[in-house]
Each structure stands twice: as structure tokens, then as C-alpha cells.
Design an enzyme around this catalytic site. Sequence first.
Site, short mmCIF file in Angstrom:
data_model
loop_
_atom_site.label_atom_id
_atom_site.label_comp_id
_atom_site.label_asym_id
_atom_site.label_seq_id
_atom_site.Cartn_x
_atom_site.Cartn_y
_atom_site.Cartn_z
N GLU A 182 0.83 -1.22 0.00
CA GLU A 182 0.00 0.00 0.00
C GLU A 182 0.86 1.26 0.00
OE1 GLU A 182 -2.67 -0.45 3.35
OE2 GLU A 182 -4.05 -1.60 2.13
N GLU A 376 -5.43 -8.31 -0.74
CA GLU A 376 -6.12 -8.06 0.54
C GLU A 376 -7.57 -7.69 0.29
OE1 GLU A 376 -4.53 -5.28 3.42
OE2 GLU A 376 -2.48 -5.77 2.84
C1 BG6 Z 1 -4.25 -2.80 5.00
C2 BG6 Z 1 -2.93 -3.27 5.46
O1 BG6 Z 1 -4.28 -1.42 5.09
O2 BG6 Z 1 -5.40 -3.16 5.69
C3 BG6 Z 1 -2.95 -4.35 6.52
O3 BG6 Z 1 -2.06 -3.61 4.41
C4 BG6 Z 1 -4.11 -4.09 7.46
O4 BG6 Z 1 -1.70 -4.35 7.14
C5 BG6 Z 1 -5.40 -4.18 6.66
O5 BG6 Z 1 -4.14 -4.93 8.55
C6 BG6 Z 1 -6.66 -4.02 7.50
O6 BG6 Z 1 -6.60 -2.86 8.25
P1 BG6 Z 1 -6.75 -2.86 9.82
O7 BG6 Z 1 -6.35 -1.50 10.21
O8 BG6 Z 1 -8.18 -3.14 10.07
O9 BG6 Z 1 -5.85 -3.91 10.33
#
Ligand code: BG6
Length: 478
Positions: A182, A376
Site C-alpha cells: 500500500e 487483501e
Molecule cells: C491494509 C494493510 O491497510 O489493511 C494491513 O495492508 C491491514 O496491514 C489491513 O491490517 C486491514 O486494516 P486494519 O487496520 O483493520 O488492520
Amino acid sequence: MANYTFPDGFLWGGATAANQVEGAYLEGGKGLTTVDLMPAGEKRGPVMKGYVPSLEPLEGEFYPSHEAIDFYHHYKSDIALFAEMGFKALRISIAWSRIFPTGEEEIPNEEGLRFYDSLFDELKKHDMEPVVTLAHFDVPVHLVEKYGSWRSREVVGLFEHYAKTVFQRYQDKVKYWVTFNEINMLLHLPFMGAGLTFQEGDNVKQIQYQAAHHQLVASALAVKACHEIIPDAQIGCMLAAGMFYPYTCDPADVKKAMDRDRESFFFIDVQARGYYPSYAKRFFKENNISLVTEPQDEEILAAHTADYLAMSYYSSRTTSTDPEITRKSTSGNVFGSVRNPYVKKSEWGWTIDPLGFRITINQLYDRYQKPIFVVENGLGAIDTPDENGNIEDDYRIEYLREHISAMGEAIEDGVPIIGYTSWAPIDMVSASSGEMKKRYGYIYVDRDNQGNGTKARSKKKSFDWYKKVIATNGQDLD
Ligand code: BG6
């Protein structure tokens, strides 16, 4: 039955990051890394943004990354559980400071290298393809102290050395790489994204874009090295994706949505096309940003573009030029989105918008014409075990079902998608909030926000559901 088909060899799996799962923060010769300075609780926010009180952990604070879910000692049994779901791929990140504890050593830390060797061997044993991110929200703290992290050009060469070291070492084991997780996060949470720290009075934008230039050059150099060392590998760049909708069809709102999208596209425009986008010049001028570059940079960026575009998608975003709307309805999203009345939201205020996923994937493919890898996507939610200790996470299944279906539609729209590694296969520390209770996994981990619990793993209802999705190559989502 679905009206779309996922290609043969589609890489179904899950995604993790070293700093959120491994723990063992000073074991095996590992050095202190930026995330090890991010406390749980209210103080986390300012630290992630670059207002860091100390470059050493402070007495009395709780740092969730120090132990995390202790994947460092559980990886074999965790991978066996992923294998039970039929994973074809697992996305992990290498902790830079396990390989180079200060970031400046000439010779890598053999114990750190051996840990990932063993992890990759375990994946191979289960026929799982590793997808490896070089930098997922971590910079060795020594580099922050000595160079101000990515604001300094020095760090480009040090990162290149790290990248070459791991390419050499894992050339027979890893065929999918990602440079920076990201990369656009640098603009929103600069310490988390790039180890940047600020003092009152700093020209924050100047520092951010200079650091961004360094990461972009470093990313291109990593692509170059990867192609030279592992000719049959593919290496991607990565975007925290999710398009901006205009709140109304007022052209001023539409223009604002375009500008907000460009804040993120800026990075991928360089990494995928090989040159700074035309709009950047005006943006830099109007914001008093003047980049220090080296003569060879243009050529490096042009010659070494990414092979594919990795993306995360959780939410779409909405923007408005009306201050009243903005004031009344800002949601909890780090990208500063206005609340969209047409979509639901999660317990953390993140919008739930599967159609937005399809639109975003199409938008990115139209723009870059590079294969997409969804590395993701998932739902952070509070899971409460019932009286028998089971977790019936139907809300998660629903979120994933709708998003996988939207991705299937995007494939039918003609977008080549390499795979889908959902966030996250197992509960882990939340990056933005530092909480454990913001859970994403198919596998529950007995650990709470304060670090209490046995760390025992147990399957949620979504475990068997995802297993079936993979077994049917995305055809059966019921
Ligand atoms: C992304 C990241 O922004 O979202 C992860 O690459 C992160 O590292 C994921 O865990 C979910 O976000 P969060 O803040 O709910 O853990």
C-alpha cells in the site's frame, strides 16, 4: 451457479504481514522496527502519523507487535490449517530488520534468513505459492534515527541491498513478489507507511513526496534486481485501492473525486507506466514541493515497471465539496471519506461496497492494463464465541461472498486477475487500531487487546465456507 468462471490455477489464499503476526520482536537477531514503536490505544494515532515521542519502546505502554499472535513460533501449525482450507497461496512479508537488524549491515543475519527458508519450505510441503512483500509497514528503527528513514536517498541503496539479498537467497522458492505494501499509505499514515517522523513546522508534503520519490526509485530498482536474479518471477507494485465517488453530480464534486483518486494513482502511475503523471507537475508547484532527484532516476523508473498490480480493497470512498456534508458525515476511514448513504458500513465505520470492488478493479485495469492480484480484502469485526465456544461469523461470510462474486464479475468484464489472498486467514493485530478485537480471520486466536489469552487457534464457521469456495474454484459461494 455463478455466471462467472475463475481461471484454472487461480491463486486462492490469505494474506499476512510480519509485523502483525510474527511477534518475537527481538528474537533471532531481529532489530527494532517502526511498528515496534506503535503502542495500542489512543497514542497509536499520532505515532502512525509521524509524531513519535521516542525511538525506543516506552515503559508502561503496550506494543501489540512485540508478541502479536506469535506466528514466529506457530507458523508450521498455522500453515497446516491454511493447507486444510486448500490454500494455493499465502502472502507474507519479510521483516527487513530480521535480515538486516539495523538496515546497514553488509552481511545479512543468517538466523533471520533461515526463518523464512523454513517458512517457505513449509509452504512448499503443502503446495502453496508464497507471495512475498518486501516492505509491509516496517523500516529498521536505526534508519529512522540515522537518516530520517525514506526522506534520505541513502535508504534507497540500503533497500536495494536488502531486496537483492532476499532475491538471491529465495530465488528457487519465491516467484511472486510485491515491493511496497500500500505505497499510497505514506500520505495518510507516514510513520506507518514510510517511517517518517515530523517536528512542528515541517513542510510535511515536501517530506512525504521526497520520500515517495525515494520509494518509487527503490521499487523500480527492486523490479530490476528481481528480473535479473529470478527471470521467471513476477514482481508487483501495490495500491490501497478503493475509488472515490463524488457525493453529488455537481462537477465540483466530480473534480474533487478525480483529485482524490489521483492522490493514490500518482504512485501507480509511476510504478506501472514508468514516469511521473502530467498532473504531478502542477500539484508540486501549487504545494511548494520541489523534488531532489538524480540524473539516472528517470531512466530507472522508465525501464523497470511492475509486472502486475497488487491491490487491497476494503471500501469505496466518497468526497464532497460541501463543508456541511463533510462536517456531518465523515467516516472512520484513514482516507478521510464522507459517509455514503447508499452502502452499509462495518463496526469500524468502513463502508461495505462490493460493487465498488468490481468498479475499482475495472478502473485500475482500464488505466494500467496490467494483470491484477487482489492481495487483501476482508471484514474486520468483533467475533463473540457462543456458549459452545463456536464463532458463527455469517457477517464475514456474507462480506466475502459478495466481494468474491464482484471479483468474478470483474473477471467476466475481461480483467485478468492472478489470485485472491483475503485479509486475513487468521486473526492478528489490526494495523490501524492495534486491536486484536478487530478480527478478520477464518481462524480465531485467543488473545485480547491487552495481550491476555492462550493464543490457542480455533476454526470459525467461515473456515469450512472458504474451504468449499476454494475447492469449487469460486463456483460455490453459498
Ligand atoms: C491494509 C494493510 O491497510 O489493511 C494491513 O495492508 C491491514 O496491514 C489491513 O491490517 C486491514 O486494516 P486494519 O487496520 O483493520 O488492520
